[in-house]
Design a protein around this motif. Structure first.
Motif, PDB file in Angstrom:
ATOM      1  N   THR A  98      14.858 -11.479   7.921  1.00 40.78           N
ATOM      2  CA  THR A  98      15.426 -10.225   8.372  1.00 40.78           C
ATOM      3  C   THR A  98      16.064  -9.520   7.179  1.00 40.78           C
ATOM      4  OG1 THR A  98      16.898  -9.206  10.027  1.00 40.78           O
ATOM      5  CG2 THR A  98      17.690 -11.215   8.954  1.00 40.78           C
ATOM      6  N   GLU A  99      16.680  -8.380   7.424  1.00 40.02           N
ATOM      7  CA  GLU A  99      17.380  -7.634   6.390  1.00 40.02           C
ATOM      8  C   GLU A  99      18.871  -7.641   6.687  1.00 40.02           C
ATOM      9  OE1 GLU A  99      15.939  -6.257   3.762  1.00 40.02           O
ATOM     10  OE2 GLU A  99      13.893  -6.784   4.376  1.00 40.02           O
ATOM     11  N   LEU A 100      19.683  -7.557   5.672  1.00 39.54           N
ATOM     12  CA  LEU A 100      21.108  -7.385   5.885  1.00 39.54           C
ATOM     13  C   LEU A 100      21.372  -6.006   6.479  1.00 39.54           C
ATOM     14  CD1 LEU A 100      22.553  -8.891   2.586  1.00 39.54           C
ATOM     15  CD2 LEU A 100      22.537  -9.952   4.843  1.00 39.54           C
ATOM     16  N   GLY A 101      22.459  -5.895   7.251  1.00 40.42           N
ATOM     17  CA  GLY A 101      22.791  -4.619   7.860  1.00 40.42           C
ATOM     18  C   GLY A 101      23.468  -3.677   6.879  1.00 40.42           C
ATOM     19  N   ASP A 102      23.624  -2.435   7.305  1.00 35.55           N
ATOM     20  CA  ASP A 102      24.278  -1.414   6.496  1.00 35.55           C
ATOM     21  C   ASP A 102      25.790  -1.559   6.641  1.00 35.55           C
ATOM     22  OD1 ASP A 102      25.231   0.804   5.205  1.00 35.55           O
ATOM     23  OD2 ASP A 102      24.317   2.271   6.569  1.00 35.55           O
ATOM     24  N   PRO A 103      26.487  -1.919   5.580  1.00 40.64           N
ATOM     25  CA  PRO A 103      27.937  -2.103   5.705  1.00 40.64           C
ATOM     26  C   PRO A 103      28.678  -0.822   6.053  1.00 40.64           C
ATOM     27  CG  PRO A 103      27.273  -2.189   3.400  1.00 40.64           C
ATOM     28  CD  PRO A 103      26.014  -2.194   4.207  1.00 40.64           C
ATOM     29  N   ASP A 104      28.044   0.312   5.833  1.00 41.54           N
ATOM     30  CA  ASP A 104      28.673   1.596   6.161  1.00 41.54           C
ATOM     31  C   ASP A 104      28.252   2.074   7.551  1.00 41.54           C
ATOM     32  OD1 ASP A 104      29.932   1.758   3.635  1.00 41.54           O
ATOM     33  OD2 ASP A 104      28.059   2.461   2.752  1.00 41.54           O
ATOM     34  N   GLY A 105      28.165   1.155   8.490  1.00 40.79           N
ATOM     35  CA  GLY A 105      27.699   1.478   9.834  1.00 40.79           C
ATOM     36  C   GLY A 105      28.723   2.111  10.745  1.00 40.79           C
ATOM     37  N   GLY A 106      29.886   2.480  10.220  1.00 38.99           N
ATOM     38  CA  GLY A 106      30.906   3.152  11.040  1.00 38.99           C
ATOM     39  C   GLY A 106      32.159   2.317  11.154  1.00 38.99           C
ATOM     40  N   ARG A 107      33.315   3.019  11.182  1.00 38.74           N
ATOM     41  CA  ARG A 107      34.603   2.328  11.221  1.00 38.74           C
ATOM     42  C   ARG A 107      35.373   2.560  12.507  1.00 38.74           C
ATOM     43  NH1 ARG A 107      35.898   0.235   6.724  1.00 38.74           N
ATOM     44  NH2 ARG A 107      38.074  -0.003   7.334  1.00 38.74           N
ATOM     45  N   ASP A 108      34.966   3.520  13.333  1.00 37.21           N
ATOM     46  CA  ASP A 108      35.806   3.866  14.482  1.00 37.21           C
ATOM     47  C   ASP A 108      35.276   3.351  15.813  1.00 37.21           C
ATOM     48  OD1 ASP A 108      33.643   5.493  14.958  1.00 37.21           O
ATOM     49  OD2 ASP A 108      34.796   7.367  15.016  1.00 37.21           O
ATOM     50  N   ASP A 109      34.098   2.711  15.820  1.00 35.02           N
ATOM     51  CA  ASP A 109      33.511   2.121  17.030  1.00 35.02           C
ATOM     52  C   ASP A 109      33.402   3.147  18.168  1.00 35.02           C
ATOM     53  OD1 ASP A 109      32.412  -0.390  18.087  1.00 35.02           O
ATOM     54  OD2 ASP A 109      34.088  -0.348  19.492  1.00 35.02           O
ATOM     55  N   GLY A 110      33.262   4.423  17.811  1.00 33.29           N
ATOM     56  CA  GLY A 110      33.132   5.453  18.842  1.00 33.29           C
ATOM     57  C   GLY A 110      34.367   5.622  19.697  1.00 33.29           C
ATOM     58  N   TYR A 111      35.523   5.351  19.118  1.00 30.75           N
ATOM     59  CA  TYR A 111      36.784   5.295  19.875  1.00 30.75           C
ATOM     60  C   TYR A 111      37.068   6.573  20.664  1.00 30.75           C
ATOM     61  CZ  TYR A 111      41.873   5.006  20.637  1.00 30.75           C
ATOM     62  OH  TYR A 111      43.125   5.014  21.185  1.00 30.75           O
ATOM     63  N   GLU A 112      37.032   7.709  20.010  1.00 38.50           N
ATOM     64  CA  GLU A 112      37.401   8.961  20.679  1.00 38.50           C
ATOM     65  C   GLU A 112      36.455   9.279  21.836  1.00 38.50           C
ATOM     66  OE1 GLU A 112      40.038  10.621  20.290  1.00 38.50           O
ATOM     67  OE2 GLU A 112      40.836   9.772  18.430  1.00 38.50           O
ATOM     68  N   PRO A 295      35.071  -3.118   9.348  1.00 39.12           N
ATOM     69  CA  PRO A 295      33.898  -3.783   9.938  1.00 39.12           C
ATOM     70  C   PRO A 295      32.690  -3.909   9.004  1.00 39.12           C
ATOM     71  CG  PRO A 295      33.908  -1.510  10.614  1.00 39.12           C
ATOM     72  CD  PRO A 295      35.130  -1.688   9.740  1.00 39.12           C
ATOM     73  N   GLU A 296      32.869  -3.653   7.703  1.00 37.07           N
ATOM     74  CA  GLU A 296      31.728  -3.696   6.790  1.00 37.07           C
ATOM     75  C   GLU A 296      30.974  -5.019   6.850  1.00 37.07           C
ATOM     76  OE1 GLU A 296      34.459  -0.544   5.162  1.00 37.07           O
ATOM     77  OE2 GLU A 296      34.681  -2.535   6.045  1.00 37.07           O
ATOM     78  N   VAL A 297      31.705  -6.129   6.809  1.00 36.53           N
ATOM     79  CA  VAL A 297      31.043  -7.439   6.838  1.00 36.53           C
ATOM     80  C   VAL A 297      30.395  -7.686   8.193  1.00 36.53           C
ATOM     81  CG1 VAL A 297      31.421  -9.939   6.699  1.00 36.53           C
ATOM     82  CG2 VAL A 297      32.496  -8.411   5.029  1.00 36.53           C
ATOM     83  N   HIS A 298      31.030  -7.209   9.250  1.00 38.96           N
ATOM     84  CA  HIS A 298      30.407  -7.319  10.581  1.00 38.96           C
ATOM     85  C   HIS A 298      29.044  -6.644  10.593  1.00 38.96           C
ATOM     86  CE1 HIS A 298      29.599  -6.754  14.839  1.00 38.96           C
ATOM     87  NE2 HIS A 298      29.503  -5.466  14.603  1.00 38.96           N
ATOM     88  N   HIS A 299      28.992  -5.415  10.090  1.00 45.86           N
ATOM     89  CA  HIS A 299      27.710  -4.697  10.058  1.00 45.86           C
ATOM     90  C   HIS A 299      26.705  -5.425   9.158  1.00 45.86           C
ATOM     91  CE1 HIS A 299      29.459  -1.487  12.307  1.00 45.86           C
ATOM     92  NE2 HIS A 299      30.203  -1.015  11.327  1.00 45.86           N
ATOM     93  N   LEU A 300      27.184  -5.965   8.060  1.00 43.06           N
ATOM     94  CA  LEU A 300      26.326  -6.637   7.085  1.00 43.06           C
ATOM     95  C   LEU A 300      25.659  -7.870   7.690  1.00 43.06           C
ATOM     96  CD1 LEU A 300      25.701  -6.304   3.971  1.00 43.06           C
ATOM     97  CD2 LEU A 300      27.487  -8.034   3.608  1.00 43.06           C
TER      98      LEU A 300
END
Length: 361
Positions: A98-112, A295-300
């Protein structure tokens, strides 16, 4: 706890919202139907995905339930440290094809957006993880008839929850599985935390808010213990993870009592934030080098973890679990609530015996 809030669930048993597909509508419905408070986890879902799960849950039960939100993470991580970790994980990605994920996948989890949905379509309870909602947010939830709860891992964090106007504080001990809900991730603490009974006592003296105690609770007698320490209810996650209604992967459920997994550890290996998981190969090899970057490592690591699960390899999965994982029972969720309530009643009877001078039997 205020009678209005406790009237929502007859037993002082709250099912923890476990993100990542564990806290599905069927689990929350079963817990609520049995007299506890079921919870959906909105973390890592889209706002529409959350809304669809709420609709599904409402079709399964008319009982009250809750929804948990992750608060946005404002501080950007050290990108160089994330790059170094990505280089280290390249072999994992290749191994699982597989491929590693994009660490810049978002920081706010769609909160608003999620919050807007919950204000347009109110639910009985909303809880918050990784921080404290603003007074404005709490007031807006109150206006639509929703109770607001927020987590704390220290007495100071509990004071911040009280200042927000929330209705109760979730005191999370270091024994808890999954992510520690610290308001700020301080790498200097090394993932240290306070045990639940000590934390409940400290929070009880720090705030007047009702307390929901969370962390390593697997039996009714433990619920009795935290109630005696000053809590109004107990929140259990790992105890419900093994139930048939749970959305956890079968390998995850089996690992809870598998003798290959003898202990848990707080680690940043999978997400970049301290989280308690069963110690497996991935955690041992990468935990010491994982940066404080959520969440960078989470996305990664997300694609790697998913590929490991698809391949049937528990050694590459994030096996979130509390310290009491070996006590997990493969009971239907509703039956588990009933058993916990019976154990709680029995513990209360035993304590009454001591209080009246009866002593041990």
């Amino acid at each position: 706890m205020s009678s209005a809030l406790t009237d929502l669930f007859p037993y002082p048993i709250v099912q923890a919202p476990m993100a990542g597909g564990v806290s599905v509508p069927g689990l929350a419905a079963a817990v609520s139907e049995a007299g506890g408070l079921g919870f959906l986890a909105a973390g890592y879902k889209t706002a529409d995905g959350m809304y669809q799960e709420i609709k599904h849950l409402r079709g399964l039960t008319g009982r009250p339930f809750g929804v948990n939100l992750f608060l946005p993470q404002p501080e950007a991580a050290d990108s160089a440290a994330v790059d170094v970790y990505a280089h280290q994980l390249a072999g994992e990605a290749a191994w699982y094809e597989t491929e590693l994920g994009d660490p810049d996948g978002g920081r706010d989890d769609g909160y608003e957006t999620k919050l807007a949905v919950l204000l347009d379509n109110p639910v009985p309870v909303v809880s918050f993880h990784f921080g404290v909602p603003s007074r404005e947010v709490v007031d807006s939830l109150h206006r639509v008839g929703t109770f607001a709860l927020a987590g704390a891992t220290t007495a100071d964090e509990a004071r911040a929850v009280e200042e927000s106007g929330a209705d109760a504080v979730i005191a999370q001990g270091v024994e808890a599985g999954g992510h520690q809900g610290t308001h700020r991730d301080n790498p200097e603490t090394g993932g240290a935390g306070t045990g639940l009974l000590s934390l409940v006592a400290q929070v009880r003296e720090a705030v007047t808010l009702p307390i929901v105690a969370a962390g390593g609770i697997m039996r009714g007698a433990q619920i009795a213990a935290v109630l005696a320490a000053g809590a109004s209810a107990a929140q259990l996650g790992t105890a419900f993870l093994a139930t048939p209604e749970s959305g956890a992967h079968d390998l995850h459920k089996q690992a809870l009592t598998n003798p290959l997994f003898v202990r848990t550890e707080l680690t940043r290996a999978f997400s970049g934030r301290p989280a308690r998981a069963l110690v497996n190969r991935f955690l041992r090899e990468h935990g010491p080098y994982a940066p404080a970057a959520y969440p960078e490592v989470h996305h990664l690591t997300s694609p790697v973890r998913g590929a490991a699960a698809k391949a049937g390899d528990a050694q590459g999965m994030a096996l979130w679990a509390g310290q009491g994982h070996r006590m997990a029972r493969e009971l239907p969720a509703g039956r588990l609530v009933e058993v916990l309530a019976a154990e709680l009643a029995a513990a209360g009877t035993a304590l009454s015996g001591y209080a009246t001078g009866g002593g041990a039997r």
